[in-house]
Design a protein around this motif. Structure first.
Motif, mmCIF file in Angstrom:
data_model
loop_
_atom_site.group_PDB
_atom_site.id
_atom_site.type_symbol
_atom_site.label_atom_id
_atom_site.label_comp_id
_atom_site.label_asym_id
_atom_site.label_seq_id
_atom_site.Cartn_x
_atom_site.Cartn_y
_atom_site.Cartn_z
ATOM 1 N N ASN A 1 0.832 -1.282 -0.440
ATOM 2 C CA ASN A 1 0.175 -0.085 -0.348
ATOM 3 C C ASN A 1 0.956 1.210 0.036
ATOM 4 O O ASN A 1 1.452 1.411 0.669
ATOM 5 C CB ASN A 1 -0.661 0.257 1.499
ATOM 6 C CG ASN A 1 -1.725 -0.929 1.263
ATOM 7 O OD1 ASN A 1 -2.465 -1.225 0.207
ATOM 8 N ND2 ASN A 1 -2.565 -1.584 2.224
ATOM 9 N N SER A 2 1.008 2.737 -0.452
ATOM 10 C CA SER A 2 1.236 3.967 -0.403
ATOM 11 C C SER A 2 0.923 3.991 0.627
ATOM 12 O O SER A 2 -0.113 4.093 1.025
ATOM 13 C CB SER A 2 0.822 4.676 -2.153
ATOM 14 O OG SER A 2 -0.459 3.797 -2.294
ATOM 15 N N GLY A 3 1.401 5.494 0.799
ATOM 16 C CA GLY A 3 1.164 6.121 1.451
ATOM 17 C C GLY A 3 2.002 6.018 3.587
ATOM 18 O O GLY A 3 1.416 6.113 3.818
ATOM 19 N N GLY A 4 2.658 4.617 3.002
ATOM 20 C CA GLY A 4 2.984 3.846 4.556
ATOM 21 C C GLY A 4 1.753 2.970 5.197
ATOM 22 O O GLY A 4 2.024 2.929 6.382
ATOM 23 N N VAL A 5 0.420 3.182 5.003
ATOM 24 C CA VAL A 5 -0.649 2.163 5.431
ATOM 25 C C VAL A 5 -0.409 0.628 5.271
ATOM 26 O O VAL A 5 -0.123 -0.281 4.316
ATOM 27 C CB VAL A 5 -2.092 2.475 4.589
ATOM 28 C CG1 VAL A 5 -2.899 2.006 5.196
ATOM 29 C CG2 VAL A 5 -2.680 4.174 4.302
ATOM 30 N N ALA A 6 -0.343 0.756 6.512
ATOM 31 C CA ALA A 6 -0.132 -0.745 6.594
ATOM 32 C C ALA A 6 -0.923 -1.990 6.030
ATOM 33 O O ALA A 6 -2.616 -1.597 5.853
ATOM 34 C CB ALA A 6 0.056 -2.057 8.494
ATOM 35 N N ALA A 7 -1.270 -3.100 5.528
ATOM 36 C CA ALA A 7 -1.494 -3.927 5.467
ATOM 37 C C ALA A 7 -2.530 -5.055 6.166
ATOM 38 O O ALA A 7 -2.104 -4.874 7.075
ATOM 39 C CB ALA A 7 -1.343 -5.198 4.502
ATOM 40 N N LYS A 8 -4.090 -5.170 5.955
ATOM 41 C CA LYS A 8 -4.545 -5.320 7.210
ATOM 42 C C LYS A 8 -5.160 -7.410 6.566
ATOM 43 O O LYS A 8 -4.469 -7.459 5.789
ATOM 44 C CB LYS A 8 -6.066 -5.467 6.372
ATOM 45 C CG LYS A 8 -6.575 -4.089 7.256
ATOM 46 C CD LYS A 8 -6.112 -2.736 7.992
ATOM 47 C CE LYS A 8 -6.566 -1.661 8.608
ATOM 48 N NZ LYS A 8 -6.888 -1.445 9.374
ATOM 49 N N GLY A 9 -5.349 -7.212 7.536
ATOM 50 C CA GLY A 9 -5.077 -9.398 7.587
ATOM 51 C C GLY A 9 -6.235 -9.750 8.154
ATOM 52 O O GLY A 9 -7.350 -8.781 8.484
ATOM 53 N N MET A 10 -6.182 -11.130 7.864
ATOM 54 C CA MET A 10 -7.615 -12.091 8.554
ATOM 55 C C MET A 10 -8.494 -10.938 9.881
ATOM 56 O O MET A 10 -9.171 -11.107 10.135
ATOM 57 C CB MET A 10 -7.805 -13.569 8.787
ATOM 58 C CG MET A 10 -8.443 -14.764 8.486
ATOM 59 S SD MET A 10 -10.195 -14.183 7.531
ATOM 60 C CE MET A 10 -9.138 -14.936 5.686
ATOM 61 N N GLY A 11 -7.651 -11.294 10.796
ATOM 62 C CA GLY A 11 -7.897 -10.856 11.674
ATOM 63 C C GLY A 11 -8.965 -9.024 11.991
ATOM 64 O O GLY A 11 -9.825 -9.181 12.031
ATOM 65 N N LEU B 1 -10.301 -8.556 9.033
ATOM 66 C CA LEU B 1 -11.589 -8.555 8.353
ATOM 67 C C LEU B 1 -12.435 -8.993 9.204
ATOM 68 O O LEU B 1 -13.946 -8.654 9.183
ATOM 69 C CB LEU B 1 -11.256 -9.469 7.732
ATOM 70 C CG LEU B 1 -12.507 -9.762 6.319
ATOM 71 C CD1 LEU B 1 -12.903 -8.847 5.764
ATOM 72 C CD2 LEU B 1 -12.410 -11.238 5.871
ATOM 73 N N LEU B 2 -12.346 -10.623 10.022
ATOM 74 C CA LEU B 2 -13.306 -10.599 11.484
ATOM 75 C C LEU B 2 -13.554 -9.434 12.348
ATOM 76 O O LEU B 2 -14.878 -9.899 12.689
ATOM 77 C CB LEU B 2 -12.796 -11.815 12.024
ATOM 78 C CG LEU B 2 -12.632 -12.878 11.089
ATOM 79 C CD1 LEU B 2 -11.563 -13.752 12.006
ATOM 80 C CD2 LEU B 2 -13.987 -13.581 10.191
ATOM 81 N N LYS B 3 -13.270 -8.779 12.493
ATOM 82 C CA LYS B 3 -13.175 -8.021 13.683
ATOM 83 C C LYS B 3 -14.136 -7.073 12.369
ATOM 84 O O LYS B 3 -15.299 -6.142 13.350
ATOM 85 C CB LYS B 3 -11.909 -6.706 14.011
ATOM 86 C CG LYS B 3 -12.409 -5.638 14.694
ATOM 87 C CD LYS B 3 -11.270 -5.052 15.315
ATOM 88 C CE LYS B 3 -11.539 -4.037 16.611
ATOM 89 N NZ LYS B 3 -9.625 -3.087 16.559
ATOM 90 N N TRP B 4 -14.022 -6.601 11.293
ATOM 91 C CA TRP B 4 -15.047 -5.851 10.731
ATOM 92 C C TRP B 4 -16.509 -6.234 10.471
ATOM 93 O O TRP B 4 -17.350 -5.365 10.791
ATOM 94 C CB TRP B 4 -14.234 -5.255 9.141
ATOM 95 C CG TRP B 4 -15.187 -4.193 8.276
ATOM 96 C CD1 TRP B 4 -15.245 -3.275 8.702
ATOM 97 C CD2 TRP B 4 -15.764 -5.182 7.552
ATOM 98 N NE1 TRP B 4 -17.031 -2.777 7.626
ATOM 99 C CE2 TRP B 4 -16.612 -4.102 7.308
ATOM 100 C CE3 TRP B 4 -16.009 -6.130 6.559
ATOM 101 C CZ2 TRP B 4 -17.136 -3.951 5.396
ATOM 102 C CZ3 TRP B 4 -16.672 -6.544 5.816
ATOM 103 C CH2 TRP B 4 -17.673 -5.631 5.338
ATOM 104 N N ALA B 5 -15.975 -7.326 10.533
ATOM 105 C CA ALA B 5 -17.249 -7.681 9.586
ATOM 106 C C ALA B 5 -18.373 -8.573 11.351
ATOM 107 O O ALA B 5 -19.739 -8.189 10.878
ATOM 108 C CB ALA B 5 -16.960 -9.673 9.285
ATOM 109 N N THR B 6 -17.740 -8.501 12.419
ATOM 110 C CA THR B 6 -18.430 -8.677 13.760
ATOM 111 C C THR B 6 -18.689 -7.255 14.116
ATOM 112 O O THR B 6 -20.113 -7.145 15.313
ATOM 113 C CB THR B 6 -17.997 -9.588 14.621
ATOM 114 O OG1 THR B 6 -16.498 -9.411 14.872
ATOM 115 C CG2 THR B 6 -17.530 -11.518 14.253
#
Length: 118
Positions: free
Chosen positions: A42-52, A54-59
């Motif tokens: 990701n440009s701009g120093g934004v860290a990539a998101k992981g499966m955890g 995604l699950l946190k967002w979904a719940t």
């Protein structure tokens, strides 16, 4: 029975490993602001998101209110021919738009290849 289960699991692991290494060629290209020569970032120093994440967002997400649109136009602008100085932009699907202006129809599509990949 245990021998059969172990054989099936071993076979599945071998198939997955072979598929992982043979599935697609590694991309090799010039370095850029979003490609370090080995992997895309990701440009701009934004860290990539992981499966955890995604699950946190979904719940924990708030889906918001669903508003039903009951007064949508019943005409089909895809086949209408505009004339004069009329202009229209119609969302077709995903990233595709139909732009109609001065009797000209322009259909946009961001993908002009057989697959979406580098």
């Amino acid at each position: 029975m245990l021998y059969l289960l172990a054989s099936v699991v071993t076979l599945l692991l071998v198939v997955l490993a072979v598929g992982f290494f043979l599935s697609a060629p590694k991309y090799r290209g010039p370095q850029s602001d979003h490609f370090n020569g080995k992997k895309f970032v990701n440009s701009g120093g934004v860290a990539a998101k992981g499966m955890g994440d995604l699950l946190k967002w979904a719940t924990n997400r708030d889906p918001g209110l669903w508003t039903e649109i009951t007064k949508a136009p019943l005409t089909n602008p895809l086949f209408a021919q505009l004339g004069g100085t009329e202009a229209s932009v119609t969302f077709v699907n995903h990233s595709t738009l139909l732009i109609q202006i001065d009797g000209l129809n322009i259909l946009t599509d961001p993908v002009w290849s057989q697959r979406v990949s580098p």
